[in-house]
Design a protein around this motif. Structure first.
Motif, PDB file in Angstrom:
ATOM      1  N   GLU A 123     -23.979  -3.421  -0.080  1.00  6.35           N
ATOM      2  CA  GLU A 123     -23.414  -3.078   1.224  1.00  6.35           C
ATOM      3  C   GLU A 123     -24.505  -2.641   2.192  1.00  6.35           C
ATOM      4  N   GLU A 124     -25.423  -1.801   1.723  1.00  4.93           N
ATOM      5  CA  GLU A 124     -26.509  -1.340   2.596  1.00  4.93           C
ATOM      6  C   GLU A 124     -27.418  -2.496   2.994  1.00  4.93           C
ATOM      7  N   HIS A 125     -27.755  -3.335   2.016  1.00  4.08           N
ATOM      8  CA  HIS A 125     -28.622  -4.476   2.302  1.00  4.08           C
ATOM      9  C   HIS A 125     -27.959  -5.409   3.311  1.00  4.08           C
ATOM     10  N   ASN A 126     -26.699  -5.696   3.099  1.00  5.53           N
ATOM     11  CA  ASN A 126     -25.993  -6.606   4.006  1.00  5.53           C
ATOM     12  C   ASN A 126     -25.879  -6.021   5.413  1.00  5.53           C
ATOM     13  N   THR A 127     -25.715  -4.711   5.494  1.00  2.72           N
ATOM     14  CA  THR A 127     -25.643  -4.063   6.808  1.00  2.72           C
ATOM     15  C   THR A 127     -26.942  -4.263   7.581  1.00  2.72           C
ATOM     16  N   LEU A 128     -28.073  -4.010   6.931  1.00  2.70           N
ATOM     17  CA  LEU A 128     -29.361  -4.174   7.611  1.00  2.70           C
ATOM     18  C   LEU A 128     -29.644  -5.638   7.933  1.00  2.70           C
ATOM     19  N   MET A 129     -29.312  -6.536   7.024  1.00  2.00           N
ATOM     20  CA  MET A 129     -29.562  -7.953   7.282  1.00  2.00           C
ATOM     21  C   MET A 129     -28.665  -8.477   8.402  1.00  2.00           C
ATOM     22  N   LYS A 130     -27.450  -8.004   8.428  1.00  2.00           N
ATOM     23  CA  LYS A 130     -26.541  -8.398   9.519  1.00  2.00           C
ATOM     24  C   LYS A 130     -27.089  -7.918  10.857  1.00  2.00           C
ATOM     25  N   TRP A 131     -27.601  -6.703  10.856  1.00  2.00           N
ATOM     26  CA  TRP A 131     -28.188  -6.140  12.076  1.00  2.00           C
ATOM     27  C   TRP A 131     -29.412  -6.938  12.513  1.00  2.00           C
ATOM     28  N   ILE A 132     -30.305  -7.247  11.582  1.00  2.00           N
ATOM     29  CA  ILE A 132     -31.515  -8.012  11.908  1.00  2.00           C
ATOM     30  C   ILE A 132     -31.141  -9.410  12.384  1.00  2.00           C
ATOM     31  N   GLU A 133     -30.216 -10.030  11.704  1.00  2.00           N
ATOM     32  CA  GLU A 133     -29.788 -11.392  12.058  1.00  2.00           C
ATOM     33  C   GLU A 133     -29.240 -11.437  13.480  1.00  2.00           C
ATOM     34  N   ALA A 134     -28.558 -10.358  13.875  1.00  2.00           N
ATOM     35  CA  ALA A 134     -27.966 -10.309  15.216  1.00  2.00           C
ATOM     36  C   ALA A 134     -28.965  -9.890  16.283  1.00  2.00           C
ATOM     37  N   GLY A 135     -30.221  -9.673  15.903  1.00  2.00           N
ATOM     38  CA  GLY A 135     -31.236  -9.333  16.892  1.00  2.00           C
ATOM     39  C   GLY A 135     -31.795  -7.942  16.775  1.00  2.00           C
ATOM     40  N   ALA A 136     -31.341  -7.161  15.765  1.00  2.00           N
ATOM     41  CA  ALA A 136     -31.863  -5.803  15.522  1.00  2.00           C
ATOM     42  C   ALA A 136     -31.827  -4.961  16.789  1.00  2.00           C
ATOM     43  N   TYR A 137     -30.678  -4.912  17.419  1.00  2.00           N
ATOM     44  CA  TYR A 137     -30.539  -4.131  18.641  1.00  2.00           C
ATOM     45  C   TYR A 137     -30.572  -2.639  18.325  1.00  2.00           C
ATOM     46  N   MET A 138     -31.320  -1.898  19.139  1.00  2.00           N
ATOM     47  CA  MET A 138     -31.382  -0.439  19.026  1.00  2.00           C
ATOM     48  C   MET A 138     -31.161   0.150  20.409  1.00  2.00           C
ATOM     49  N   PRO A 139     -30.180   1.020  20.563  1.00  2.00           N
ATOM     50  CA  PRO A 139     -29.855   1.547  21.888  1.00  2.00           C
ATOM     51  C   PRO A 139     -30.873   2.554  22.379  1.00  2.00           C
ATOM     52  N   SER A 140     -30.861   2.777  23.679  1.00  2.00           N
ATOM     53  CA  SER A 140     -31.695   3.814  24.270  1.00  2.00           C
ATOM     54  C   SER A 140     -31.165   5.183  23.874  1.00  2.00           C
ATOM     55  N   ALA A 141     -32.019   6.189  23.989  1.00  2.00           N
ATOM     56  CA  ALA A 141     -31.615   7.544  23.620  1.00  2.00           C
ATOM     57  C   ALA A 141     -30.526   8.043  24.555  1.00  2.00           C
ATOM     58  N   PRO A 142     -29.555   8.771  24.029  1.00  2.00           N
ATOM     59  CA  PRO A 142     -28.501   9.323  24.891  1.00  2.00           C
ATOM     60  C   PRO A 142     -29.055  10.406  25.805  1.00  2.00           C
ATOM     61  N   THR A 143     -28.382  10.656  26.890  1.00  2.00           N
ATOM     62  CA  THR A 143     -28.806  11.699  27.821  1.00  2.00           C
ATOM     63  C   THR A 143     -28.370  13.065  27.295  1.00  2.00           C
ATOM     64  N   ILE A 144     -29.068  14.107  27.725  1.00  2.00           N
ATOM     65  CA  ILE A 144     -28.697  15.453  27.303  1.00  2.00           C
ATOM     66  C   ILE A 144     -27.537  15.955  28.150  1.00  2.00           C
ATOM     67  N   SER A 145     -26.879  17.003  27.691  1.00  2.00           N
ATOM     68  CA  SER A 145     -25.714  17.527  28.396  1.00  2.00           C
ATOM     69  C   SER A 145     -26.123  18.219  29.690  1.00  2.00           C
ATOM     70  N   ALA A 146     -25.135  18.439  30.549  1.00  3.00           N
ATOM     71  CA  ALA A 146     -25.396  19.111  31.824  1.00  3.00           C
ATOM     72  C   ALA A 146     -25.905  20.531  31.596  1.00  3.00           C
ATOM     73  N   ALA A 147     -25.328  21.219  30.613  1.00  6.61           N
ATOM     74  CA  ALA A 147     -25.760  22.588  30.319  1.00  6.61           C
ATOM     75  C   ALA A 147     -27.201  22.606  29.827  1.00  6.61           C
ATOM     76  N   GLU A 148     -27.557  21.649  28.984  1.00  3.12           N
ATOM     77  CA  GLU A 148     -28.931  21.565  28.495  1.00  3.12           C
ATOM     78  C   GLU A 148     -29.889  21.226  29.623  1.00  3.12           C
ATOM     79  N   GLN A 149     -29.483  20.336  30.510  1.00  2.52           N
ATOM     80  CA  GLN A 149     -30.327  19.973  31.642  1.00  2.52           C
ATOM     81  C   GLN A 149     -30.581  21.183  32.534  1.00  2.52           C
TER      82      GLN A 149
END
Length: 798
Positions: free
Chosen positions: A211-237
């Motif tokens: 399952e783990e191997h297939n998850t990573l291979m599926k991700w790589i096959e689809a282009g290995a997309y990695m999102p940008s970092a989320p923004t911090i909260s208003a209180a933290e800002q």
């Protein structure tokens, strides 16, 4: 003989040419099939999926990232990550790998720094710096994404060649920390796979589940997309803006104070404790130097050291959100709250002093905090470091390095640390003395990162002059009739549990914890302001992991003197006749260089102790006196009686702490033990630390020749201690008696092997990953602020 040598040389060159030729052919084939490599291919593909709500983002965050953290980050997380492939953040994966080793102590000139987020900002810049991709940067298709990806090929190689079904790894596997690394590009991979069939990832550990191997291979096959970092909260800002406003005030007093704070906190993970939930890992921040003020995008100033010339008219101190996976070996959490910033205001801003000009960034000035910050009150500087003394000392362990046997063989395997109270350290007489010693207290970092080891003689001479001047000052200039007593030791102001520390060394890594843990140690340090400051600037602010052999060697040799200075401070509290005896016991079989240092009267201190001793064991009695003085600020976190196991079970476990001598010497440096309670409740974690005894710790090389095996012992604590486990044990509570009995009988390597056959979770165990997951889960649940993923680069093959 010459003929044979020439023949081997020709054969070696031939192999290189053949391999080079194969890589060239593979490159041409890949170009023909999927086009030429270009970082823009991935950039365009990533942009097309860049949405926080996209299916690709959800898939990565919910399924892919957990596998990467639990299976990849545990080996690929620091400067010593194999092939410099740092997988704690998407930018590290995008950066890729590099064939050069960061830890290379024999290089003649300093290497070019390659720090993630600092020295390169995108894949194109990293390619120019010699990094090659582990993801496909050719045509973005399902086939190309797997066939032109080193990561995909490494994962597939492991699935095709899982670990042999054996108890121990054979000669095909090298798990030594200094092993020769193979770092193939995708063009070189076919040759690598043929010669290293068992070199797939995770290396020398069980393969991923299907399952783990297939998850990573599926991700790589689809282009290995990695999102940008989320923004911090208003209180933290809002909290960030408030702290940045404090650090970037316009007055010279604030500018100098902010420079001091930054140079001491640059390696820490700051967080706003008043905004954090008690059971959730908070958002962490790094304090960085930026070319831009608050409100504008951060432009990090990429200097080797925090005190290097920023080459801008005005430096701005900014908080950079930490979005990488937190790993324990580099994690230094530092709580920011109103009570703390009020102290900063009091110490640095409200105090009555004047700053007339900012100090130079020239190395001769900036590398010496006693010179650079002479205008700041010593009270402010010392109290700032004492407030979080664990963090100050921990910087040596978790700051610029991830490992270093040569750096750490300068300290004993376990010792206690106390501090001189600020009222003594900041006295006018002592400050005046420091002022006369600025030249003697210069540090090796002023020679920058490419230095000649022979200049060590210059620093040794100055340190000797300082120690002689210091002892003369202590003997003649202190108030008449004054003698050191427990009241000179900082008591944490009655509430701060940083007042005492225990330092554990685990060969090439170490751990610093609050409190006096374990039985009384062989040695102890008492640290004053000047010593604490120099430890930080020698080993943290001034140390460059990319420096040449001369820089690293001088740093190690200089630390010898700082250690002896701390030990001498402790000895000053003993009666004069005990000082020499203890010193002789601590430095048995010392080399001539140390003997001559002693003979130079560096360590002579004539004043009697201010303590009236009642026993003949003066050191043991002194430990007891200090313990009583500091009992209000002793933390109980690692006490065995914190366990919820049955009282009898706790007593059985406590017996492990009595193992010593040969039996202790056979045990690993760091063993993490999981006990499964008889009542089915949550498992409990204990850590067994081996304390390796040495005749002395001033020998630079051949440490094994200096080992005193008969005096090895262990310390057992409740909870998880350390970042680099060597061994895992698992035992049911009902089996504790048999486990302890078997452990106490260990006298040979075969005895230990028999013990492991029953109680170990070896790196080859079929359920290794399940155990690993549970261990890390318990660690993070119990310590959401301090915990981070463990590192498995030191797991033994025994």
């Amino acid at each position: 003989m010459q003929y044979k040598q020439n023949r081997w040389i020709k054969m070696f060159i031939g192999v290189i040419l053949v391999c080079s030729g194969c890589a060239t052919i593979a490159s041409l084939d890949l170009n023909r099939l999927y086009g030429e490599e270009n970082t823009q291919n991935r950039t365009h593909a990533m942009t097309a999926q860049s949405s926080p709500e996209s299916a690709a983002t959800v898939f990565y965050e919910s399924e892919v990232e957990p596998v990467i953290n639990a299976r990849c980050v545990v080996c690929h997380a620091c400067y010593d990550a194999p092939c410099q492939l740092k997988m704690t953040h998407p930018e590290g994966i995008e950066r890729g790998a590099n064939k050069e080793k960061v830890y290379h102590g024999s290089r003649l000139i300093a290497a070019t720094p390659n720090r993630l987020f600092i020295d390169g900002q995108n894949s194109t810049e990293w390619r120019e710096r010699g990094f090659y991709p582990v993801l496909n940067e050719r045509e973005q298709s399902a086939t190309a994404n797997t066939q032109a990806s080193v990561l995909a090929k490494m994962l597939t190689l492991k699935q095709e060649n899982p670990l042999p079904d054996d108890k121990l790894l054979d000669e095909r596997f090298d798990v030594s920390i200094d092993r020769s690394q193979q770092c193939p590009t995708v063009q070189e991979f076919e040759g690598y796979a043929q010669s290293q069939a068992f070199g797939g990832m995770p290396y020398a550990l069980p393969e991923l589940s299907n399952e783990e191997h297939n998850t990573l291979m599926k991700w790589i096959e689809a282009g290995a997309y990695m999102p940008s970092a989320p923004t911090i909260s208003a209180a933290e800002q809002q909290a960030v803006e408030k702290l940045e406003a404090f650090l970037n005030g316009d007055s010279l007093k604030v500018q100098l104070s902010a420079r001091y704070i930054y140079e001491h906190l640059f390696s820490t993970h700051l967080y706003f404790s008043e905004l954090s939930e008690s059971n959730v890992q908070p958002q962490f921040f790094n304090i960085v130097r930026s070319r831009t003020p608050s409100g504008e995008p951060i432009e990090i100033i990429a200097s080797r050291r925090p005190f290097d010339d920023p080459k801008v008219e005005r430096v701005y101190y900014r908080l950079f959100p930490v979005t990488s996976t937190i790993v324990n070996k580099t994690h230094q959490p530092y709580a920011i709250h109103k009570a703390l910033t009020d102290k900063w205001q009091k110490w640095f801003v409200d105090d009555d002093y004047t700053v007339t000009e900012m100090p130079s960034y020239q190395p001769q000035v900036a590398a010496n905090p006693l010179t650079a910050f002479a205008q700041l009150p010593v009270n402010a500087r010392y109290r700032f470091m004492l407030e979080r003394a664990q963090n100050t000392i921990m910087g040596y362990i978790k700051g610029p390095v991830c490992r270093g046997q040569v750096a750490l063989n300068v300290i004993n395997d376990r010792f206690w640390v106390y501090f001189v109270k600020p009222e003594v350290a900041a006295s006018a007489e002592i400050n005046a003395f420091y002022d006369t010693q600025k030249n003697n207290l210069r540090l090796p970092a002023e020679k920058e990162s490419t230095a000649f080891a022979v200049t060590w003689i210059e620093y040794a001479s100055r340190q000797g002059d300082y120690m002689r001047a210091r002892q003369s000052f202590m003997n003649t200039e202190l108030k008449k009739g004054y003698h050191f007593n427990p009241e000179d030791i900082w008591d944490g102001d009655g509430e701060n549990k940083n007042a005492t520390l225990t330092v554990f060394r685990h060969f090439d890594n170490a751990t610093v914890i609050k409190g006096l843990v374990g039985k009384p140690p062989k040695t102890a340090w008492i640290i004053d302001y000047a010593l604490l400051e120099r430890i930080h600037y020698l080993l943290v602010a001034g140390f460059d992991v990319y420096g040449n052999y001369g820089h690293q060697l001088m740093t190690r040799l200089y630390m010898d003197f700082l250690r002896m200075e701390g030990e001498t401070n402790f000895l000053a509290f003993l009666p004069p006749d005990s000082r020499r005896k203890e010193l002789a016991a601590w430095y048995q079989k010392s080399g001539p260089e140390l003997t001559s240092f002693f003979e130079g009267n560096v360590h002579i201190f004539d004043q009697p102790s201010g303590i009236e001793y009642k026993t003949k064991n003066h050191k043991k009695e002194l430990f007891g006196i200090f313990a009583k003085h500091l009992e209000k600020v002793q933390p109980q976190r690692y006490n065995l009686n914190n366990s919820k196991l049955a009282t009898n079970s706790q007593a059985l476990l406590a017996q492990l702490g009595n193992i010593k001598g040969t039996g202790a010497s056979i045990l690993p440096e760091l063993t993490m033990i999981m006990v499964e309670p008889a009542d089915g409740k949550t498992e409990e974690i204990f850590t067994l630390v081996r304390n390796s005894a040495h005749f002395n710790v001033n020998s630079l090389f051949s440490e094994n020749d200096n080992r005193d095996l008969k005096n090895d012992n262990v310390t057992l604590v409740h909870g998880l201690l350390g970042s680099y486990p060597d061994a895992f044990w698992r035992v049911k509570e009902s089996h504790l008696a048999s486990m302890v009995a078997l452990a106490q009988q260990i006298e040979t390597e075969q005895d230990y092997t028999t013990f492991l056959d029953t109680f170990a979770v070896r790196r080859t165990s079929k359920d290794f990953w399940q155990f690993s997951d549970r261990l890390n889960q318990l660690f993070m649940q119990d310590n959401p602020v301090e915990a981070g993923w463990l590192d498995y680069n030191r797991l033994e093959n025994r």
